[in-house]
Write an enzyme that holds these catalytic residues in place. Structure first.
Site, PDB file in Angstrom:
ATOM      1  CE  LYS A   1      15.975  38.370   1.639  1.00  0.00           C
ATOM      2  NZ  LYS A   1      16.709  37.389   0.635  1.00  0.00           N
TER       3      LYS A   1
ATOM      4  CG  ASP B   1      17.380  41.828   2.601  1.00  0.00           C
ATOM      5  OD1 ASP B   1      17.540  42.283   1.124  1.00  0.00           O
ATOM      6  OD2 ASP B   1      18.009  40.815   2.828  1.00  0.00           O
TER       7      ASP B   1
HETATM    8  P1  ATP Z   1      21.046  38.756   5.216  1.00  0.00           P
HETATM    9  O1  ATP Z   1      19.902  39.582   5.606  1.00  0.00           O
HETATM   10  O2  ATP Z   1      22.460  39.348   5.512  1.00  0.00           O
HETATM   11  O3  ATP Z   1      20.969  38.134   3.983  1.00  0.00           O
HETATM   12  P2  ATP Z   1      20.431  36.602   6.292  1.00  0.00           P
HETATM   13  O4  ATP Z   1      19.063  36.547   6.247  1.00  0.00           O
HETATM   14  O5  ATP Z   1      21.320  35.189   5.801  1.00  0.00           O
HETATM   15  O6  ATP Z   1      21.092  37.694   6.275  1.00  0.00           O
HETATM   16  P3  ATP Z   1      19.996  36.732   9.186  1.00  0.00           P
HETATM   17  O7  ATP Z   1      19.056  35.695   9.952  1.00  0.00           O
HETATM   18  O8  ATP Z   1      19.400  38.021   9.032  1.00  0.00           O
HETATM   19  O9  ATP Z   1      20.471  35.915   7.815  1.00  0.00           O
HETATM   20  O10 ATP Z   1      21.236  37.036  10.039  1.00  0.00           O
HETATM   21  C1  ATP Z   1      22.467  37.181   9.647  1.00  0.00           C
HETATM   22  C2  ATP Z   1      23.411  37.615  10.862  1.00  0.00           C
HETATM   23  O11 ATP Z   1      22.889  38.648  11.521  1.00  0.00           O
HETATM   24  C3  ATP Z   1      23.443  36.558  11.818  1.00  0.00           C
HETATM   25  O12 ATP Z   1      24.193  35.648  11.764  1.00  0.00           O
HETATM   26  C4  ATP Z   1      23.476  37.194  13.165  1.00  0.00           C
HETATM   27  O13 ATP Z   1      24.645  37.105  13.767  1.00  0.00           O
HETATM   28  C5  ATP Z   1      23.064  38.844  12.720  1.00  0.00           C
HETATM   29  N1  ATP Z   1      21.764  39.100  13.620  1.00  0.00           N
HETATM   30  C6  ATP Z   1      21.577  40.285  14.075  1.00  0.00           C
HETATM   31  N2  ATP Z   1      20.329  40.438  14.593  1.00  0.00           N
HETATM   32  C7  ATP Z   1      19.704  39.312  14.218  1.00  0.00           C
HETATM   33  C8  ATP Z   1      18.386  38.954  14.437  1.00  0.00           C
HETATM   34  N3  ATP Z   1      17.401  39.601  15.211  1.00  0.00           N
HETATM   35  N4  ATP Z   1      17.945  37.523  13.889  1.00  0.00           N
HETATM   36  C9  ATP Z   1      18.817  36.876  13.312  1.00  0.00           C
HETATM   37  N5  ATP Z   1      20.180  37.360  13.032  1.00  0.00           N
HETATM   38  C10 ATP Z   1      20.468  38.508  13.673  1.00  0.00           C
END
Ligand code: ATP
Length: 304
Positions: free
Chosen positions: A11, A145
């Protein structure tokens, strides 16, 4: 064994307005989400026992981003299936195989989308028959989200982002996504926001943004992309300012930090601009990958 593959979209926030901190520690938000074609896939396979396992394969990112994805109970997709089976009162196990394409810790909700996809996949392989509304209630417990990633398309998120209402939006948009070599943690970006903006106004979405989406007015949309977390992300990662400038100089209608960053997203006037923009962004500081994608896309959906 029953097995299903679920597409988990990334997203972006076309508008992200951050309001005052609530008593529960979350900020009051008003945001316009758009799901993108850029996606992970999550294969969900039933097991004969009560174990839940997860494997992660990353084939687009450079470096060791996949290593940052937890392989145990902290993986959001694992948490999703654990929550679903508790809520459903069953003890069945499941194997999750995630193919990671969405930048990790990139502000594109990759983990949240994997969780939404795991809910959809486990609901299917366990034959639970829960409808999307019931899954959305669980989704909200997993993260702000996650309900939108079930919903897909374009949606307004209020509350802490988990209350979704659909948005009337016409047509498709092209985007270039500039992935940073190192992620940013969402809590650290909010902490910086609190430092920079101790008393934010109540959140609001610009009516011009909604009008642009209704009328498929790409130029107007570019003028009204807005992210209240951008200043905080730039404060923690000053080089992102240069990345945004490079993209706009190379022909993007507008560039914006995606959610909590550090991924930068550029709106294209025309897909014909993509090649020039891609070449320019490859040379931007700290840029690990450049991806051409489109939105809106469907929410977490079974593809096979
Ligand atoms: P947010 O949803 O908090 O904005 P983001 O989009 O910046 O996060 P994500 O890739 O969703 O980032 O991951 C944030 C953290 O969640 C990662 O650093 C990781 O340690 C943890 N995590 C847990 N499960 C997952 C997954 N399936 N994929 C990616 N990261 C994950």
């Amino acid at each position: 064994m029953t097995s299903t593959v679920v597409r988990a979209p990334a997203k972006i926030n076309l508008g992200l307005s951050v309001g005052p901190l609530r008593d529960d520690g979350f900020h009051e938000l008003a945001t316009v989400y758009m799901a993108l074609d850029l996606h992970d896939t999550v294969r969900v396979s039933s097991r004969d026992d009560d174990q839940v396992t997860v494997t992660v394969q990353a084939d687009v990112q450079e470096g060791d981003e996949a290593v940052a994805v937890p392989l145990g109970p902290d993986n959001l997709a694992v948490r999703a299936v654990e929550l679903l089976r508790t809520a459903a009162g069953i003890t069945d196990g499941v194997d999750l195989a995630i193919r990671k394409v969405i930048p990790v810790a990139g502000g594109m909700a990759g983990g949240s989308s994997d969780a939404a996809a795991a809910l959809v996949g486990a609901n299917h392989v366990w034959g639970l028959g829960w409808d999307r509304e019931a899954l959305a209630d669980l989704a909200a417990e997993l993260g702000s989200d996650v309900p939108f990633l079930l919903h897909g398309g374009v949606g307004i998120g209020t509350g802490r982002g988990e209350k979704i209402s659909p948005v009337l939006s016409r047509g498709r948009y092209g985007f270039i996504v500039a992935v940073a070599s190192e992620g940013l943690s969402t809590p650290s970006v909010y902490a910086e926001f609190d430092r920079l903006e101790p008393e934010p106004e109540p959140p609001r979405i610009a009516p011009e943004l909604m009008a642009a989406l209704r009328g498929h007015d790409t130029e107007r949309l570019g003028e009204h992309l807005a992210n209240d977390l951008e200043a905080a992300a730039l404060s923690l990662r000053p080089e992102l300012d240069r990345v945004l400038q490079i993209g706009v100089d190379a022909g993007a209608l507008a560039g914006i930090v995606s959610g909590s960053g550090p991924t930068c997203v550029f709106l294209l006037e025309d897909d014909g601009d993509a090649a020039l923009l891609t070449t320019a962004l490859w040379a931007a500081p700290g840029c690990a990958d450049v991806i051409h994608t489109h939105g809106p896309a469907a929410g977490a959906r079974i593809v096979s």
